[in-house]
Design a protein around this motif. Structure first.
Motif, PDB file in Angstrom:
ATOM      1  N   ASN A   1       0.797  -1.230   0.000  1.00  0.00           N
ATOM      2  CA  ASN A   1       0.000   0.000   0.000  1.00  0.00           C
ATOM      3  C   ASN A   1       0.828   1.277   0.000  1.00  0.00           C
ATOM      4  N   ARG A   2       2.108   1.179  -0.280  1.00  0.00           N
ATOM      5  CA  ARG A   2       2.952   2.369  -0.355  1.00  0.00           C
ATOM      6  C   ARG A   2       2.694   3.067  -1.694  1.00  0.00           C
ATOM      7  N   PRO A   3       2.330   4.349  -1.683  1.00  0.00           N
ATOM      8  CA  PRO A   3       1.991   5.026  -2.937  1.00  0.00           C
ATOM      9  C   PRO A   3       3.172   5.167  -3.903  1.00  0.00           C
ATOM     10  N   GLU A   4       4.408   5.139  -3.376  1.00  0.00           N
ATOM     11  CA  GLU A   4       5.586   5.290  -4.239  1.00  0.00           C
ATOM     12  C   GLU A   4       5.918   4.004  -4.978  1.00  0.00           C
ATOM     13  N   LEU A   5       5.311   2.892  -4.539  1.00  0.00           N
ATOM     14  CA  LEU A   5       5.682   1.574  -5.052  1.00  0.00           C
ATOM     15  C   LEU A   5       4.488   0.846  -5.647  1.00  0.00           C
ATOM     16  N   GLN A   6       4.801  -0.032  -6.584  1.00  0.00           N
ATOM     17  CA  GLN A   6       3.799  -0.944  -7.135  1.00  0.00           C
ATOM     18  C   GLN A   6       4.408  -2.342  -7.077  1.00  0.00           C
ATOM     19  N   VAL A   7       3.900  -3.166  -6.181  1.00  0.00           N
ATOM     20  CA  VAL A   7       4.414  -4.524  -6.046  1.00  0.00           C
ATOM     21  C   VAL A   7       3.894  -5.347  -7.204  1.00  0.00           C
ATOM     22  N   THR A   8       4.809  -6.000  -7.907  1.00  0.00           N
ATOM     23  CA  THR A   8       4.426  -6.822  -9.057  1.00  0.00           C
ATOM     24  C   THR A   8       4.145  -8.238  -8.577  1.00  0.00           C
ATOM     25  N   ASP A   9       3.061  -8.812  -9.048  1.00  0.00           N
ATOM     26  CA  ASP A   9       2.691 -10.176  -8.674  1.00  0.00           C
ATOM     27  C   ASP A   9       3.285 -11.207  -9.613  1.00  0.00           C
ATOM     28  N   ASP A  10       3.514 -10.815 -10.826  1.00  0.00           N
ATOM     29  CA  ASP A  10       3.975 -11.727 -11.855  1.00  0.00           C
ATOM     30  C   ASP A  10       5.499 -11.641 -11.967  1.00  0.00           C
ATOM     31  N   GLU A  11       6.188 -12.787 -11.796  1.00  0.00           N
ATOM     32  CA  GLU A  11       7.651 -12.779 -11.890  1.00  0.00           C
ATOM     33  C   GLU A  11       8.131 -12.332 -13.256  1.00  0.00           C
ATOM     34  N   ALA A  12       7.344 -12.579 -14.277  1.00  0.00           N
ATOM     35  CA  ALA A  12       7.743 -12.190 -15.632  1.00  0.00           C
ATOM     36  C   ALA A  12       7.565 -10.695 -15.877  1.00  0.00           C
ATOM     37  N   GLN A  13       6.743 -10.056 -15.034  1.00  0.00           N
ATOM     38  CA  GLN A  13       6.499  -8.624 -15.192  1.00  0.00           C
ATOM     39  C   GLN A  13       7.769  -7.860 -14.836  1.00  0.00           C
ATOM     40  N   ALA A  14       8.098  -6.894 -15.654  1.00  0.00           N
ATOM     41  CA  ALA A  14       9.322  -6.118 -15.422  1.00  0.00           C
ATOM     42  C   ALA A  14       9.209  -5.317 -14.136  1.00  0.00           C
ATOM     43  N   ALA A  15      10.258  -5.383 -13.346  1.00  0.00           N
ATOM     44  CA  ALA A  15      10.324  -4.594 -12.111  1.00  0.00           C
ATOM     45  C   ALA A  15      11.481  -3.623 -12.225  1.00  0.00           C
TER      46      ALA A  15
ATOM     47  N   VAL B   1      12.983  -2.495  -9.411  1.00  0.00           N
ATOM     48  CA  VAL B   1      13.844  -2.879  -8.292  1.00  0.00           C
ATOM     49  C   VAL B   1      13.374  -4.236  -7.772  1.00  0.00           C
ATOM     50  N   HIS B   2      14.334  -5.071  -7.389  1.00  0.00           N
ATOM     51  CA  HIS B   2      14.038  -6.364  -6.772  1.00  0.00           C
ATOM     52  C   HIS B   2      14.367  -6.280  -5.289  1.00  0.00           C
TER      53      HIS B   2
ATOM     54  N   LEU C   1      19.746 -14.635  -6.074  1.00  0.00           N
ATOM     55  CA  LEU C   1      20.387 -13.382  -6.479  1.00  0.00           C
ATOM     56  C   LEU C   1      20.910 -13.469  -7.909  1.00  0.00           C
ATOM     57  N   ARG C   2      21.589 -14.576  -8.212  1.00  0.00           N
ATOM     58  CA  ARG C   2      22.162 -14.733  -9.559  1.00  0.00           C
ATOM     59  C   ARG C   2      21.076 -14.800 -10.627  1.00  0.00           C
ATOM     60  N   LYS C   3      19.990 -15.497 -10.334  1.00  0.00           N
ATOM     61  CA  LYS C   3      18.875 -15.587 -11.290  1.00  0.00           C
ATOM     62  C   LYS C   3      18.259 -14.213 -11.525  1.00  0.00           C
ATOM     63  N   THR C   4      18.070 -13.464 -10.461  1.00  0.00           N
ATOM     64  CA  THR C   4      17.506 -12.119 -10.570  1.00  0.00           C
ATOM     65  C   THR C   4      18.439 -11.217 -11.371  1.00  0.00           C
ATOM     66  N   ALA C   5      19.746 -11.303 -11.113  1.00  0.00           N
ATOM     67  CA  ALA C   5      20.725 -10.483 -11.839  1.00  0.00           C
ATOM     68  C   ALA C   5      20.795 -10.881 -13.308  1.00  0.00           C
ATOM     69  N   ALA C   6      20.680 -12.179 -13.592  1.00  0.00           N
ATOM     70  CA  ALA C   6      20.756 -12.652 -14.976  1.00  0.00           C
ATOM     71  C   ALA C   6      19.533 -12.240 -15.788  1.00  0.00           C
ATOM     72  N   ALA C   7      18.419 -12.038 -15.116  1.00  0.00           N
ATOM     73  CA  ALA C   7      17.178 -11.667 -15.809  1.00  0.00           C
ATOM     74  C   ALA C   7      17.218 -10.238 -16.328  1.00  0.00           C
ATOM     75  N   GLY C   8      18.160  -9.452 -15.890  1.00  0.00           N
ATOM     76  CA  GLY C   8      18.273  -8.065 -16.317  1.00  0.00           C
ATOM     77  C   GLY C   8      19.123  -7.305 -15.322  1.00  0.00           C
ATOM     78  N   SER C   9      19.498  -6.140 -15.689  1.00  0.00           N
ATOM     79  CA  SER C   9      20.401  -5.386 -14.810  1.00  0.00           C
ATOM     80  C   SER C   9      19.627  -4.473 -13.859  1.00  0.00           C
ATOM     81  N   ARG C  10      18.499  -4.934 -13.385  1.00  0.00           N
ATOM     82  CA  ARG C  10      17.723  -4.154 -12.428  1.00  0.00           C
ATOM     83  C   ARG C  10      18.391  -4.218 -11.060  1.00  0.00           C
ATOM     84  N   PRO C  11      18.424  -3.130 -10.335  1.00  0.00           N
ATOM     85  CA  PRO C  11      19.082  -3.140  -9.033  1.00  0.00           C
ATOM     86  C   PRO C  11      18.262  -3.875  -7.979  1.00  0.00           C
ATOM     87  N   GLY C  12      18.952  -4.259  -6.914  1.00  0.00           N
ATOM     88  CA  GLY C  12      18.299  -5.001  -5.860  1.00  0.00           C
ATOM     89  C   GLY C  12      18.524  -4.415  -4.486  1.00  0.00           C
ATOM     90  N   VAL C  13      17.577  -4.729  -3.599  1.00  0.00           N
ATOM     91  CA  VAL C  13      17.670  -4.428  -2.179  1.00  0.00           C
ATOM     92  C   VAL C  13      17.671  -5.781  -1.480  1.00  0.00           C
TER      93      VAL C  13
END
Length: 133
Positions: free
Chosen positions: A39-53, A55-56, A71-83
């Motif tokens: 419910n954070r207005p700055e964020l939209q939590v994605t339900d679908d793993e295939a949906q582009a995010a 930030v992870h 971590l490696r799978k998330t990094a390999a899927a694209g260069s999106r940053p992570g927390v």
């Protein structure tokens, strides 16, 4: 003769929310992340793993044989940053996390909705939050 033109007032058009994917090593932690961020207005939590995010967010007790492949799978899927939310991390593990596009590491036990949101926003804008080791 010089004509003075008044500038238009600043627009208050809201920025689009940051798309966030959530990962955890256990279902209870994943549910907790959802409750904190859904419910954070700055964020939209994605339900679908295939949906582009943008930030992870990945939560685990420690960087271990379950977390590193995530971590490696998330990094390999694209260069999106992570927390990364962890209970403990050492220098070698921090370097591995950074190699996997992690730009922020927060202590899992102390993270709340506000801190986590601030970390996601910081990472989405190119900043980082890394602990001293």
């Amino acid at each position: 003769m010089t004509q003075v033109v008044a500038s238009a007032p600043h627009s208050t058009v809201p920025k689009p929310p940051i798309a966030v994917s959530l990962r955890a090593t256990d279902p209870l932690t994943l549910a907790g992340l959802n409750v904190l961020l859904r419910n954070r207005p700055e964020l939209q939590v994605t339900d679908d793993e295939a949906q582009a995010a943008d930030v992870h967010v990945i939560a685990a007790h420690r960087l271990d044989s379950r977390t590193v492949p995530m971590l490696r799978k998330t990094a390999a899927a694209g260069s999106r940053p992570g927390v990364l939310l962890l209970d403990e991390i050492n220098e070698a593990q921090l370097l591995l996390a950074v190699e996997c596009s992690v730009q922020a590491v927060l202590p899992r036990s102390a993270a709340n909705a506000e801190q986590l949101t601030q970390a996601v926003v910081a990472v989405a804008t190119g900043d980082g939050l890394l602990p001293p080791v």
